[in-house]
Design a protein around this motif. Sequence first.
Motif, PDB file in Angstrom:
ATOM      1  N   HIS A  65       0.870  -1.171   0.000  1.00  0.00           N
ATOM      2  CA  HIS A  65       0.000   0.000   0.000  1.00  0.00           C
ATOM      3  C   HIS A  65       0.913   1.229   0.000  1.00  0.00           C
ATOM      4  O   HIS A  65       1.151   1.858   1.037  1.00  0.00           O
ATOM      5  CB  HIS A  65      -0.931  -0.035   1.205  1.00  0.00           C
ATOM      6  N   GLU A  68       0.821   4.775   1.803  1.00  0.00           N
ATOM      7  CA  GLU A  68       1.021   4.959   3.237  1.00  0.00           C
ATOM      8  C   GLU A  68       2.429   5.427   3.609  1.00  0.00           C
ATOM      9  O   GLU A  68       2.752   5.564   4.797  1.00  0.00           O
ATOM     10  CB  GLU A  68       0.670   3.671   3.976  1.00  0.00           C
ATOM     11  N   ILE A  87      -5.644   3.512  10.638  1.00  0.00           N
ATOM     12  CA  ILE A  87      -5.200   3.928   9.304  1.00  0.00           C
ATOM     13  C   ILE A  87      -6.384   4.141   8.360  1.00  0.00           C
ATOM     14  O   ILE A  87      -6.605   5.238   7.843  1.00  0.00           O
ATOM     15  CB  ILE A  87      -4.223   2.893   8.704  1.00  0.00           C
ATOM     16  N   ALA A  92      -6.825   7.577   6.082  1.00  0.00           N
ATOM     17  CA  ALA A  92      -7.220   7.432   4.673  1.00  0.00           C
ATOM     18  C   ALA A  92      -8.245   8.468   4.220  1.00  0.00           C
ATOM     19  O   ALA A  92      -8.102   9.023   3.113  1.00  0.00           O
ATOM     20  CB  ALA A  92      -7.732   6.014   4.417  1.00  0.00           C
ATOM     21  N   TYR A  95      -6.686  11.878   2.959  1.00  0.00           N
ATOM     22  CA  TYR A  95      -5.707  11.941   1.867  1.00  0.00           C
ATOM     23  C   TYR A  95      -6.230  12.729   0.675  1.00  0.00           C
ATOM     24  O   TYR A  95      -7.316  12.456   0.159  1.00  0.00           O
ATOM     25  CB  TYR A  95      -5.341  10.528   1.404  1.00  0.00           C
ATOM     26  N   VAL A 304       2.553  -2.838   4.595  1.00  0.00           N
ATOM     27  CA  VAL A 304       2.361  -1.489   5.142  1.00  0.00           C
ATOM     28  C   VAL A 304       3.602  -0.986   5.876  1.00  0.00           C
ATOM     29  O   VAL A 304       4.074  -1.607   6.820  1.00  0.00           O
ATOM     30  CB  VAL A 304       1.143  -1.432   6.097  1.00  0.00           C
ATOM     31  N   THR A 306       3.466   1.613   7.636  1.00  0.00           N
ATOM     32  CA  THR A 306       2.974   2.188   8.889  1.00  0.00           C
ATOM     33  C   THR A 306       3.479   1.394  10.089  1.00  0.00           C
ATOM     34  O   THR A 306       3.550   1.909  11.198  1.00  0.00           O
ATOM     35  CB  THR A 306       1.432   2.171   8.931  1.00  0.00           C
TER      36      THR A 306
END
Length: 448
Positions: A65, A68, A87, A92, A95, A304, A306
């Motif tokens: 993804h 991110e 997230i 999201a 964004y 991810v 993150t």
Amino acid sequence: MTHRILLRAGHVLSMDPAVGDLPKGDVLIEDGRIAAVDREIGADAEVLDMTGRIVIPGFVDTHRHTWEASIRNVAPDATLDDYFVDILDTFAPLYTPEDVYAANLAGALECLNAGITTLVDWSHINNTPEHPDAAIRALTETGIRAQYAYGSANTSLADYWFESKIAIPGDDVRRVRTEYFASDDGLLTLALATRGPGFCVNDVVTSEWALARELDIPITVHVAMGRLAGRFGMVKQLHDLGLLGPDTTYVHCCYFSEEEWRLVADSGGTVSIAPQVETQMGHGWPPVMKAIEHGLRPSLSIDVVTTVPGDMFTQIRAAFGAERARVNAASWQADVPVSDTMLTARQMLEIATRNGAHVAGLEDRAGSLTPGKRADVVAIDATALNVAPVHDAAAAVALSADVSNVETVIVDGVVRKRDGRLTADVARARRLVEESRDRLLAAKEARA
């Protein structure tokens, strides 16, 4: 005029059984294609000295993804359940297309810097039609080989993940197909990133599969990850809907039943495993050997940033360690010797390169140093203290090297990293992604 690059005197790990390994060999690139791999090649070409370097095909990340990158490490201790809230339901919806552009630019350059030459960008951030445009523009500018997997919007967890009745907008996917992907032979190709049964009602599932097949693009879907999705029996549901096929990649697969493994294998489906995320965030044990035992060729992915690092070295070691730990523990419990089919370091390198290209549907052009394929090549500095001395070159890459050792990266015959430095404007990418971080944090604070 023909453009030639000659990689001279490296330790070549071609990952092609027909070509083999060359402890001292050359790779000739002509107009973006691998022209020859041999012990010594004479050619009028730009010569890159590979002495003391291990030359491999570029890594392939089959599920990331990328959007991110702006929120790297915001959820270091998250479980999968936390991720959906922290997230997808928090960041999201905030964004903008500018955030997507900045993240995809920085994220794709991060891939190149780490020797990942092919990326499946699982882009479930398409909150407006301008979002996919921004993502694709960034991928194009970096020069990475990528499959852009068009996903849903993420403006509300309730709307998009709990028996969602909202399908990916077919008209916009058709627009993107026409505008950016008229040919399937380019550096960028198109896929559909679907949520699948359990997350969507059946009408949405069937409409999204039909859309992908109308446009003749591959499908990628998360399945059997974590306690919740592991109980959906998603592959069984897809089978019952008559949707299984060789065009579908199943991501994670940690809680497949034996029946579901057989259904995926029999239908010609492919598998992407994200081992660091799976062990760390509670998706389940990375099912690398399970896939192999069912005749599949598993690939690796980052997922991810993150919560986990964005390099393939981490994924190789996470999968290798987790699988061998699982087998060792089971063997100890049963008081029997460990299986002679335990994963090897060499297998892990193949999974991260050739298998990845297979799963991304690009094995005809990437994944091995095979004459005729496109030139996606990485050189690892084997003289560095964390790699030298080399006894087994495949093990040196799989178990010792890291991003700092990625010295040269070539994609489609173009040098994207030279002498340990990206050729791109890294300062600009970092500035944009930091500005995106600040904008998103401010928006999150204002929304609280």
